[in-house]
Design a protein around this motif. Structure first.
Motif, PDB file in Angstrom:
ATOM      1  N   UNK A 130     -95.552 -84.110   3.921  1.00  0.00           N
ATOM      2  CA  UNK A 130     -96.456 -83.162   3.248  1.00  0.00           C
ATOM      3  C   UNK A 130     -97.540 -82.700   4.218  1.00  0.00           C
ATOM      4  N   UNK A 131     -98.096 -83.624   4.978  1.00  0.00           N
ATOM      5  CA  UNK A 131     -99.128 -83.264   5.955  1.00  0.00           C
ATOM      6  C   UNK A 131     -98.581 -82.350   7.044  1.00  0.00           C
ATOM      7  N   UNK A 132     -97.390 -82.633   7.510  1.00  0.00           N
ATOM      8  CA  UNK A 132     -96.757 -81.786   8.538  1.00  0.00           C
ATOM      9  C   UNK A 132     -96.509 -80.395   7.987  1.00  0.00           C
ATOM     10  N   UNK A 133     -95.980 -80.312   6.781  1.00  0.00           N
ATOM     11  CA  UNK A 133     -95.721 -79.012   6.156  1.00  0.00           C
ATOM     12  C   UNK A 133     -97.024 -78.256   5.954  1.00  0.00           C
ATOM     13  N   UNK A 134     -98.050 -78.937   5.476  1.00  0.00           N
ATOM     14  CA  UNK A 134     -99.357 -78.306   5.282  1.00  0.00           C
ATOM     15  C   UNK A 134     -99.913 -77.793   6.606  1.00  0.00           C
ATOM     16  N   UNK A 135     -99.809 -78.605   7.647  1.00  0.00           N
ATOM     17  CA  UNK A 135    -100.263 -78.197   8.972  1.00  0.00           C
ATOM     18  C   UNK A 135     -99.509 -76.951   9.445  1.00  0.00           C
ATOM     19  N   UNK A 136     -98.201 -76.946   9.265  1.00  0.00           N
ATOM     20  CA  UNK A 136     -97.390 -75.799   9.694  1.00  0.00           C
ATOM     21  C   UNK A 136     -97.738 -74.542   8.903  1.00  0.00           C
ATOM     22  N   UNK A 137     -98.009 -74.684   7.633  1.00  0.00           N
ATOM     23  CA  UNK A 137     -98.416 -73.529   6.822  1.00  0.00           C
ATOM     24  C   UNK A 137     -99.762 -72.976   7.282  1.00  0.00           C
TER      25      UNK A 137
END
Length: 152
Positions: free
Chosen positions: A4-11
């Motif tokens: 979730x953190x990686x996806x949030x960072x990428x967004x």
């Protein structure tokens, strides 16, 4: 949780990269001379948000928001034949005008940027004019340098 953190960072990064593009970077780089091209990208972002056919309430035209009289004057001074409605010509003339202002103010980039926005006469008459504009360019410049640290 890590996913979730990686996806949030990428967004978040995707948002920043789309909001601070490198559109026309090669033209800017080829004409930037001693000025960091990423600073010019920040200037374009503030001036027109990369809208090629932008026209301000004051009558400034194009991606670099040049007043027609200023563009005609700097073009004549530098023996350039340009059409400021052309994105490439607008960028070239805008950068040349910025270089002129930097030279005029003995390398004081802050003063030159403020004069780019308000005009040399207005900045000379009121030392506080365009300080908010300058702060915005500096903020965007930092963002460009962070996002595109590998670009030079």
């Amino acid at each position: 949780m890590k996913i979730i953190l990686v996806v949030l960072f990428l967004l978040i990064m995707a948002f920043f990269y789309s909001y601070f593009p490198l559109r026309y970077y090669s033209i800017v780089k080829d004409n930037s001379g001693s000025v960091d091209p990423l600073l010019i990208m920040a200037l374009i972002k503030v001036e027109s948000d990369f809208r090629e056919h932008a026209v301000s309430r004051a009558g400034a035209i194009g991606i670099m928001q040049l007043m027609p009289e200023t563009a005609a004057w700097i073009s004549e001074k530098l023996n350039l034949v340009v059409d400021i409605n052309s994105v490439v010509d607008n960028i070239v003339v805008g950068i040349r005008y910025l270089h002129y202002l930097i030279d005029l103010y003995d390398g004081d980039l802050d003063f030159a940027l403020r004069a780019y926005n308000a005009g040399p006469a207005r900045v000379a008459a009121d030392n506080n004019i365009s300080k908010k504009y300058l702060s915005k360019i500096k903020l965007y410049y930092v963002i460009y340098k962070v996002l595109y640290f590998w670009v030079r």
